[in-house]
Structure formats: structure tokens, C-alpha cells
Design a protein around this motif. Structure first.
Motif, PDB file in Angstrom:
ATOM      1  N   GLU A   1      68.950  42.697  47.392  1.00  0.00           N
ATOM      2  CA  GLU A   1      68.566  41.573  46.535  1.00  0.00           C
ATOM      3  C   GLU A   1      69.774  40.667  46.320  1.00  0.00           C
ATOM      4  O   GLU A   1      70.868  41.146  46.005  1.00  0.00           O
ATOM      5  CB  GLU A   1      68.050  42.053  45.188  1.00  0.00           C
ATOM      6  CG  GLU A   1      67.620  40.908  44.271  1.00  0.00           C
ATOM      7  CD  GLU A   1      67.048  41.381  42.942  1.00  0.00           C
ATOM      8  OE1 GLU A   1      66.156  40.697  42.416  1.00  0.00           O
ATOM      9  OE2 GLU A   1      67.506  42.427  42.433  1.00  0.00           O
TER      10      GLU A   1
ATOM     11  N   LYS B   1      60.652  42.630  42.122  1.00  0.00           N
ATOM     12  CA  LYS B   1      60.322  42.665  40.692  1.00  0.00           C
ATOM     13  C   LYS B   1      59.959  44.083  40.276  1.00  0.00           C
ATOM     14  O   LYS B   1      60.387  44.569  39.218  1.00  0.00           O
ATOM     15  CB  LYS B   1      59.160  41.713  40.401  1.00  0.00           C
ATOM     16  CG  LYS B   1      58.828  41.579  38.922  1.00  0.00           C
ATOM     17  CD  LYS B   1      57.733  40.545  38.701  1.00  0.00           C
ATOM     18  CE  LYS B   1      57.414  40.415  37.211  1.00  0.00           C
ATOM     19  NZ  LYS B   1      56.333  39.390  36.980  1.00  0.00           N
ATOM     20  N   LYS B   2      59.179  44.767  41.118  1.00  0.00           N
ATOM     21  CA  LYS B   2      58.798  46.143  40.831  1.00  0.00           C
ATOM     22  C   LYS B   2      60.018  47.055  40.867  1.00  0.00           C
ATOM     23  O   LYS B   2      60.184  47.942  40.010  1.00  0.00           O
ATOM     24  CB  LYS B   2      57.754  46.606  41.851  1.00  0.00           C
ATOM     25  CG  LYS B   2      57.317  48.055  41.698  1.00  0.00           C
ATOM     26  CD  LYS B   2      56.640  48.306  40.363  1.00  0.00           C
ATOM     27  CE  LYS B   2      56.138  49.752  40.269  1.00  0.00           C
ATOM     28  NZ  LYS B   2      55.500  50.036  38.963  1.00  0.00           N
TER      29      LYS B   2
ATOM     30  N   GLU C   1      63.077  46.275  40.250  1.00  0.00           N
ATOM     31  CA  GLU C   1      63.865  46.012  39.041  1.00  0.00           C
ATOM     32  C   GLU C   1      63.272  46.767  37.845  1.00  0.00           C
ATOM     33  O   GLU C   1      64.001  47.296  37.007  1.00  0.00           O
ATOM     34  CB  GLU C   1      63.892  44.510  38.743  1.00  0.00           C
ATOM     35  CG  GLU C   1      64.721  43.675  39.701  1.00  0.00           C
ATOM     36  CD  GLU C   1      66.177  43.589  39.291  1.00  0.00           C
ATOM     37  OE1 GLU C   1      66.541  44.222  38.279  1.00  0.00           O
ATOM     38  OE2 GLU C   1      66.954  42.903  39.993  1.00  0.00           O
ATOM     39  N   SER C   2      61.953  46.822  37.778  1.00  0.00           N
ATOM     40  CA  SER C   2      61.281  47.470  36.640  1.00  0.00           C
ATOM     41  C   SER C   2      61.490  48.985  36.628  1.00  0.00           C
ATOM     42  O   SER C   2      61.319  49.629  35.591  1.00  0.00           O
ATOM     43  CB  SER C   2      59.783  47.154  36.653  1.00  0.00           C
ATOM     44  OG  SER C   2      59.111  47.892  37.667  1.00  0.00           O
TER      45      SER C   2
ATOM     46  N   SER D   1      57.916  50.290  45.367  1.00  0.00           N
ATOM     47  CA  SER D   1      58.245  48.859  45.227  1.00  0.00           C
ATOM     48  C   SER D   1      57.265  47.989  46.007  1.00  0.00           C
ATOM     49  O   SER D   1      56.901  46.898  45.560  1.00  0.00           O
ATOM     50  CB  SER D   1      59.677  48.597  45.719  1.00  0.00           C
ATOM     51  OG  SER D   1      60.623  49.288  44.926  1.00  0.00           O
TER      52      SER D   1
END
Length: 223
Positions: free
Chosen positions: A78, A132-133, A135-136, A162
């Protein structure tokens, strides 16, 4: 007159020398290998080559699908504010966001190589949601049992989750059988015995070699 010609010659000679020097610099810059981050694109997957012994060797022994693909770890790249990071789940630190330079240093210290794989163009649209997933899920502990768990993740599990929303990868029945003997690999027998667990043969899971074999990925090269 002769002195003037000599001065002009020296001046032209210096100008030519400077020109050659700058051209040489430009050529060297153009021909120099790409920097580590220069090869990367946001959302690329980094596969780490497996060792021949220990846990790494045991994972590869029962999961290797292709002779040229021998991996025991995986992370996703990322780029944030011009900085490169690797999101991955590792025994040391669990699910984490690590600077690319630090990640590569860790692998090189163990003598392992890092290979870049990239989603094919038609699947690139899955990357924003996957990041985004990923990161969560940061901050979760590492899953040392390698049995799917909602509270801890192992490396390929973290990546599969992810991308799960877009079905980029799929879970498959796990196997711990040594292909050379047809019996459960001795390392895994002992591994699960110490944990008072049954070898999870046939239970759903994933591994780096399985993910690398996906037809949705293309191999870019070594980082």
C-alpha cells in the motif's frame, strides 16, 4: 592569433568534456535498475520464498504446487502519502502495517527473496476495497494454529480475507500430507500434538503457494 586559437580550443575542449560528462550521467540514470518501489504498484502482492527447514520448510513441503514457486509468506503493498508499506500477518507482531524497507530487511536477514505478483487488469478494481479491509484487520494477533479463526490471522488467511468480498481467492481443503511419502508430514504431527490438537487435514484454509497459483495473478519479478 595563435594564443587566441589555443584559448578557443581549450574552451571548446572543456565544453565538450562537460557535455560528455552530463550525457554519461543521464545514460547511467536511464540504464540503472529500478528502485525497489519503482517496480511496485498499489495493491501488489509480495511473496516471500520459503526456507528448506523448520516451519517454513514444513509449510512448503505440503503446499508447493509449482517447482518454481516456493513461498511461505505473503503481504499486500500500500502506498500512503508517498510512502510504501506492506500489510501482512506475521508471527512477530501479528497483523501489521510495516514500512517496505523494514519488511525487505527482515526477509533479507533470513536469506529469503521477495517476488512481486500483481492482479491482472480485469481484477485491479478489487484493490481499493481489499486495502480498506486489510487496514480494518490490523492489530489482530497471529494465528499460530493455522485453523481459521475470527480473532487471529495467519499470512495467507489475512490476504484471502482482504479480497474475499470480490472472490479473488478461495479457501480449499488443507492438507498436511507429505507428497513424497503419502503420510502426514512428521513436523505437523509433532506440531499439533504439542498443542493438543488434531491435525486439521481437509479443513478449509489457504497458503501462499496456493494464492500464488491463482489465475487472477501475474508474476512481475523479484523485488
Amino acid at each position: 592569433m595563435i594564443k587566441l586559437k589555443e584559448e578557443l580550443f581549450q574552451k571548446n575542449h572543456k565544453t565538450l568534456a562537460y557535455t560528455i560528462f552530463f550525457v554519461a550521467i543521464l545514460l547511467l540514470q536511464h540504464c540503472a535498475p529500478q528502485t525497489q518501489s519503482g517496480k511496485l504498484k498499489n495493491g501488489d502482492l509480495l511473496f516471500v520464498t520459503a526456507k528448506e527447514t523448520g516451519l517454513s520448510g514444513a509449510i512448503n513441503n505440503v503446499t508447493q504446487k509449482e517447482k518454481e514457486a516456493s513461498f511461505d509468506h505473503i503481504g499486500i503493498v500500500e502506498k500512503t502519502n508517498s510512502h510504501w508499506y506492506v500489510l501482512h500477518a506475521a508471527p512477530k507482531g501479528g497483523s501489521q502495517k510495516q514500512e517496505l524497507k523494514s519488511f525487505l530487511t527482515d526477509q533479507s536477514e533470513d536469506g529469503q527473496k521477495v517476488m512481486i505478483y500483481r492482479l491482472k487488469p480485469e481484477y485491479q478494481k478489487s484493490i481499493p476495497a481489499a486495502l480498506k479491509k486489510a487496514e480494518s484487520m490490523l492489530g489482530k494477533p497471529y494465528n499460530f494454529n493455522y485453523i481459521l479463526d475470527e480473532n487471529s490471522y495467519y499470512c495467507s488467511d489475512y490476504i484471502e480475507r482482504s479480497f474475499r468480498e470480490d472472490h479473488i481467492f478461495k479457501l480449499e481443503p488443507m492438507t498436511f500430507i507429505d507428497p513424497k511419502t503419502g503420510e502426514t508430514n512428521a513436523f505437523w504431527v509433532d506440531f499439533y500434538k504439542k498443542k493438543n490438537l488434531k491435525v486439521p487435514e481437509g479443513e478449509p484454509g489457504c497458503n501462499p503457494n496456493g494464492l500464488a497459483a491463482s489465475d487472477k495473478l501475474e508474476k512481475i519479478g523479484e523485488l
